[in-house]
Design a protein around this motif. Sequence first.
Motif, short mmCIF file in Angstrom:
data_model
loop_
_atom_site.label_atom_id
_atom_site.label_comp_id
_atom_site.label_asym_id
_atom_site.label_seq_id
_atom_site.Cartn_x
_atom_site.Cartn_y
_atom_site.Cartn_z
N ARG A 90 75.33 6.93 97.11
CA ARG A 90 73.95 7.44 97.57
C ARG A 90 73.21 8.66 96.92
O ARG A 90 72.01 8.63 96.73
CB ARG A 90 73.78 7.59 99.35
N LYS A 91 74.14 9.59 96.77
CA LYS A 91 73.45 10.99 96.16
C LYS A 91 73.77 10.98 94.58
O LYS A 91 72.81 11.76 94.02
CB LYS A 91 74.24 12.06 96.81
N TYR A 92 74.80 10.26 94.20
CA TYR A 92 74.91 10.68 92.58
C TYR A 92 74.94 9.41 91.81
O TYR A 92 74.72 9.37 90.43
CB TYR A 92 76.23 11.36 92.58
N THR A 147 73.93 5.86 92.04
CA THR A 147 73.08 4.68 92.04
C THR A 147 72.07 5.04 91.24
O THR A 147 71.38 6.12 90.94
CB THR A 147 72.99 4.41 93.52
N LYS A 198 69.80 8.39 90.30
CA LYS A 198 70.40 9.53 90.86
C LYS A 198 71.07 10.06 89.65
O LYS A 198 71.13 9.58 88.52
CB LYS A 198 71.39 9.27 92.01
N PRO A 199 71.54 11.61 89.80
CA PRO A 199 71.92 12.22 88.43
C PRO A 199 73.18 11.68 87.77
O PRO A 199 73.21 12.19 86.59
CB PRO A 199 71.90 13.61 88.79
#
Length: 284
Positions: A158-160, A162, A165-166
């Motif tokens: 979710r955070k990195y 996909t 994302k970064p």
Amino acid sequence: MTPYINADLHCHSIVSDGTLTPEVLAQRAKANGVELWALTDHDEIGGQDRAIEAARLAGLRYLTGAEISVTFAGTTVHIVGLGMDHTHPALVNGLRATRGGREMRARAMSDDLARVGIPGVYDGALKYVDNPELISRTHFARYLVEAGVCKETNEVFRKYITEGKPGFVPHRWASLRDAVGWITESGGVAIIAHPGRYKLTANEEYALFTEFKTLGGQGVEVMTGAHGQADYVKYADYCQEFDLAASRGSDFHSPEESHTDLGKLPFLPGSVTPVWELLESRIH
């Protein structure tokens, strides 16, 4: 063969991004009541001989398998092949070619994460990889949990890693024509894996199924760990609309990470033709 058998025709071992060996997967499938099993590692058939022998020792009927990554409408789509001759040159060479870009992609992902203050992710992820040719986002996620960046692998995605994302780096996989061709040329049946998971528009999804059928694809996963009740109904209807057989597979990767264990899906509905009816002569 009836649709009401406990078939699990989609799972992963340490040969790609699972955490269990083919031998342990066979034992787990047998213990969970699976009657027909397939190992479908990502873009890799290197575990097939082990899985065939493990299934024989466990008293499991077995179909060879692989899950091939495809780029369609700018989206990564997965095509499962079942019942192939896993030594066929078209399949072996095609999968080798599609694996080739994974290392370069992984290094670019690591560089992107380093730029946002998370260094050393490529080397950290390698600790989780049995086959370095198949380093994947899942291996990155496991390392980032170990490193304390996130609490669970779903949070990492979710955070990195996909789109948007970064740590996300797109990769150009095989074409749909390539994947279906490698599977059918080697005597297998091509199946669209977990279609409910893709972020395709209605028109793009219809185009996917239409082109897949035109190229010789013969099945779709109806029961799979990524689907809910509405998906079961929708893709059972697609079986009728596109004259496709239905498949059933948990997409199991790990006891700690997977939502659905081997053999724990609902049975296929009686209205569909189970894919194993097309593959009886290919069952070990």
